[in-house]
Scaffold this motif. Structure first.
Motif, PDB file in Angstrom:
ATOM      1  N   ARG A  70     -16.314  10.540   8.270  1.00 13.72           N
ATOM      2  CA  ARG A  70     -15.659   9.340   8.826  1.00 13.72           C
ATOM      3  C   ARG A  70     -16.326   8.075   8.298  1.00 13.72           C
ATOM      4  N   ALA A  71     -17.654   8.108   8.148  1.00 12.35           N
ATOM      5  CA  ALA A  71     -18.357   6.940   7.605  1.00 12.35           C
ATOM      6  C   ALA A  71     -17.979   6.691   6.156  1.00 12.35           C
ATOM      7  N   TRP A  72     -17.584   7.748   5.453  1.00  8.03           N
ATOM      8  CA  TRP A  72     -17.141   7.610   4.061  1.00  8.03           C
ATOM      9  C   TRP A  72     -15.675   7.193   3.967  1.00  8.03           C
ATOM     10  N   GLY A  73     -15.043   6.981   5.109  1.00  8.18           N
ATOM     11  CA  GLY A  73     -13.649   6.529   5.113  1.00  8.18           C
ATOM     12  C   GLY A  73     -12.645   7.650   5.133  1.00  8.18           C
ATOM     13  N   LEU A  74     -13.080   8.870   5.448  1.00  6.72           N
ATOM     14  CA  LEU A  74     -12.192  10.016   5.477  1.00  6.72           C
ATOM     15  C   LEU A  74     -11.841  10.369   6.916  1.00  6.72           C
ATOM     16  N   GLY A  75     -10.664  10.888   7.091  1.00  2.44           N
ATOM     17  CA  GLY A  75     -10.233  11.293   8.417  1.00  2.44           C
ATOM     18  C   GLY A  75      -8.829  10.798   8.697  1.00  2.44           C
ATOM     19  N   PRO A  76      -8.250  11.264   9.796  1.00  4.17           N
ATOM     20  CA  PRO A  76      -6.878  10.852  10.133  1.00  4.17           C
ATOM     21  C   PRO A  76      -6.768   9.340  10.292  1.00  4.17           C
ATOM     22  N   ARG A  77      -5.684   8.787   9.763  1.00  4.60           N
ATOM     23  CA  ARG A  77      -5.380   7.364   9.925  1.00  4.60           C
ATOM     24  C   ARG A  77      -3.893   7.220  10.226  1.00  4.60           C
ATOM     25  N   GLU A  78      -3.554   6.212  11.001  1.00  7.53           N
ATOM     26  CA  GLU A  78      -2.153   5.914  11.229  1.00  7.53           C
ATOM     27  C   GLU A  78      -1.511   5.448   9.916  1.00  7.53           C
ATOM     28  N   PRO A  79      -0.233   5.732   9.709  1.00  6.92           N
ATOM     29  CA  PRO A  79       0.421   5.288   8.462  1.00  6.92           C
ATOM     30  C   PRO A  79       0.247   3.801   8.191  1.00  6.92           C
ATOM     31  N   ARG A  80       0.312   2.961   9.227  1.00  6.96           N
ATOM     32  CA  ARG A  80       0.174   1.526   9.013  1.00  6.96           C
ATOM     33  C   ARG A  80      -1.219   1.166   8.499  1.00  6.96           C
ATOM     34  N   GLU A  81      -2.216   2.016   8.792  1.00  5.97           N
ATOM     35  CA  GLU A  81      -3.573   1.766   8.316  1.00  5.97           C
ATOM     36  C   GLU A  81      -3.719   2.061   6.826  1.00  5.97           C
ATOM     37  N   ARG A  82      -2.738   2.758   6.254  1.00  7.33           N
ATOM     38  CA  ARG A  82      -2.746   3.075   4.829  1.00  7.33           C
ATOM     39  C   ARG A  82      -2.002   2.028   4.011  1.00  7.33           C
ATOM     40  N   ALA A  83      -1.468   1.013   4.680  1.00 10.56           N
ATOM     41  CA  ALA A  83      -0.676  -0.014   4.001  1.00 10.56           C
ATOM     42  C   ALA A  83      -1.460  -1.311   3.910  1.00 10.56           C
ATOM     43  N   CYS A  84      -1.180  -2.086   2.857  1.00  8.73           N
ATOM     44  CA  CYS A  84      -1.738  -3.431   2.802  1.00  8.73           C
ATOM     45  C   CYS A  84      -0.990  -4.304   3.820  1.00  8.73           C
ATOM     46  N   GLY A  85      -1.521  -5.470   4.076  1.00 12.55           N
ATOM     47  CA  GLY A  85      -0.922  -6.327   5.090  1.00 12.55           C
ATOM     48  C   GLY A  85       0.532  -6.667   4.837  1.00 12.55           C
ATOM     49  N   LEU A  86       0.925  -6.748   3.554  1.00 14.33           N
ATOM     50  CA  LEU A  86       2.294  -7.109   3.221  1.00 14.33           C
ATOM     51  C   LEU A  86       3.268  -5.944   3.369  1.00 14.33           C
ATOM     52  N   CYS A  87       2.740  -4.725   3.462  1.00 13.84           N
ATOM     53  CA  CYS A  87       3.607  -3.542   3.442  1.00 13.84           C
ATOM     54  C   CYS A  87       3.700  -2.834   4.784  1.00 13.84           C
ATOM     55  N   VAL A  88       3.052  -3.362   5.810  1.00 14.83           N
ATOM     56  CA  VAL A  88       3.033  -2.669   7.102  1.00 14.83           C
ATOM     57  C   VAL A  88       4.443  -2.441   7.627  1.00 14.83           C
ATOM     58  N   GLY A  89       5.278  -3.455   7.571  1.00 17.99           N
ATOM     59  CA  GLY A  89       6.644  -3.326   8.065  1.00 17.99           C
ATOM     60  C   GLY A  89       7.426  -2.279   7.299  1.00 17.99           C
ATOM     61  N   ALA A  90       7.278  -2.268   5.970  1.00 16.52           N
ATOM     62  CA  ALA A  90       7.990  -1.291   5.139  1.00 16.52           C
ATOM     63  C   ALA A  90       7.521   0.125   5.452  1.00 16.52           C
ATOM     64  N   VAL A  91       6.228   0.300   5.684  1.00 16.48           N
ATOM     65  CA  VAL A  91       5.698   1.617   6.020  1.00 16.48           C
ATOM     66  C   VAL A  91       6.223   2.082   7.373  1.00 16.48           C
ATOM     67  N   GLU A  92       6.263   1.184   8.334  1.00 19.98           N
ATOM     68  CA  GLU A  92       6.765   1.566   9.651  1.00 19.98           C
ATOM     69  C   GLU A  92       8.233   1.958   9.589  1.00 19.98           C
ATOM     70  N   ARG A  93       9.023   1.262   8.788  1.00 20.68           N
ATOM     71  CA  ARG A  93      10.431   1.643   8.627  1.00 20.68           C
ATOM     72  C   ARG A  93      10.545   2.984   7.919  1.00 20.68           C
TER      73      ARG A  93
END
Length: 204
Positions: A70-93
């Motif tokens: 987890r400290a290395w950045g591995l582990g489950p993440r919400e889809p929105r956490e995998r998007a840049c700030g500009l793409c959050v809406g597109a990922v949620e859709r």
């Protein structure tokens, strides 16, 4: 980058020292568990636990090994956490409109769904990229590489996700790689899907 239990300091019993953690990362670069006689295609919490015992003679709690991941950045993440700030809406859709069909297809073919991405470990020399695949069940599989200019998504990595059993896998690939950086002519059992992205997004 180091991960220790609350109340513990790095290098105390039950943890790796800073030097051991960096040595471990260097050991992982470009090699897979089978190079150490471990029965895994890619690194997991269990195979990393075994390697630490093999390399350092330390039997860490499996939960502590998970904390390092987890400290290395591995582990489950919400889809929105995998998007840049500009793409959050597109990922949620995308999650509402496209993802259900992927999960249905995976269920029909008894396939696994993996979310594939990349994080960069700072503080190592040279820097290290960790390419990970997190299953819909939360299982983490990964490899460590040394960054290069515009590195493609490694073909060997996606093939190893399918395993020696040649399992069908669906890969949801985040913006760490542009589409032209994906492996070409993959076997039909390996089905990649792009997560909406406006460009490469490599987490620090």
């Amino acid at each position: 980058m180091a991960a220790v239990r609350r109340g513990q300091r790095q290098g105390e019993p039950g943890t790796l020292s800073r030097e051991q953690e960096l040595e471990l990362i260097d050991t992982l670069r470009g090699v897979h568990p089978d190079a150490f006689g471990l029965d895994e295609e890619l690194w997991t919490r269990q195979s990393l636990h075994a390697l630490i015992q093999q390399q350092f003679g330390l039997t860490l709690d499996v939960g502590v090994v998970g904390a390092y991941l987890r400290a290395w950045g591995l582990g489950p993440r919400e889809p929105r956490e995998r998007a840049c700030g500009l793409c959050v809406g597109a990922v949620e859709r995308w999650v509402r409109s496209e993802y259900p069909a992927i999960t249905r297809a995976a269920q029909e073919h008894l396939a696994e769904v993996y979310w594939v991405g990349r994080v960069r470990l700072r503080g190592t020399m040279p820097a290290a990229d960790v390419i990970s695949a997190v299953s819909s069940r939360g299982r983490v599989r990964f490899m460590v590489t040394t960054p290069s200019v515009d590195p493609p998504l490694p073909r060997e990595f996606v093939h190893r996700l399918s395993g020696a059993e040649r399992r069908t896998v669906h890969l949801i690939v985040d913006g760490s790689w542009a589409r032209n950086e994906w492996p070409r002519r993959l076997p039909r059992r390996i089905v990649p899907h792009p997560l909406p992205s406006c460009g490469r997004a490599l987490a620090a």
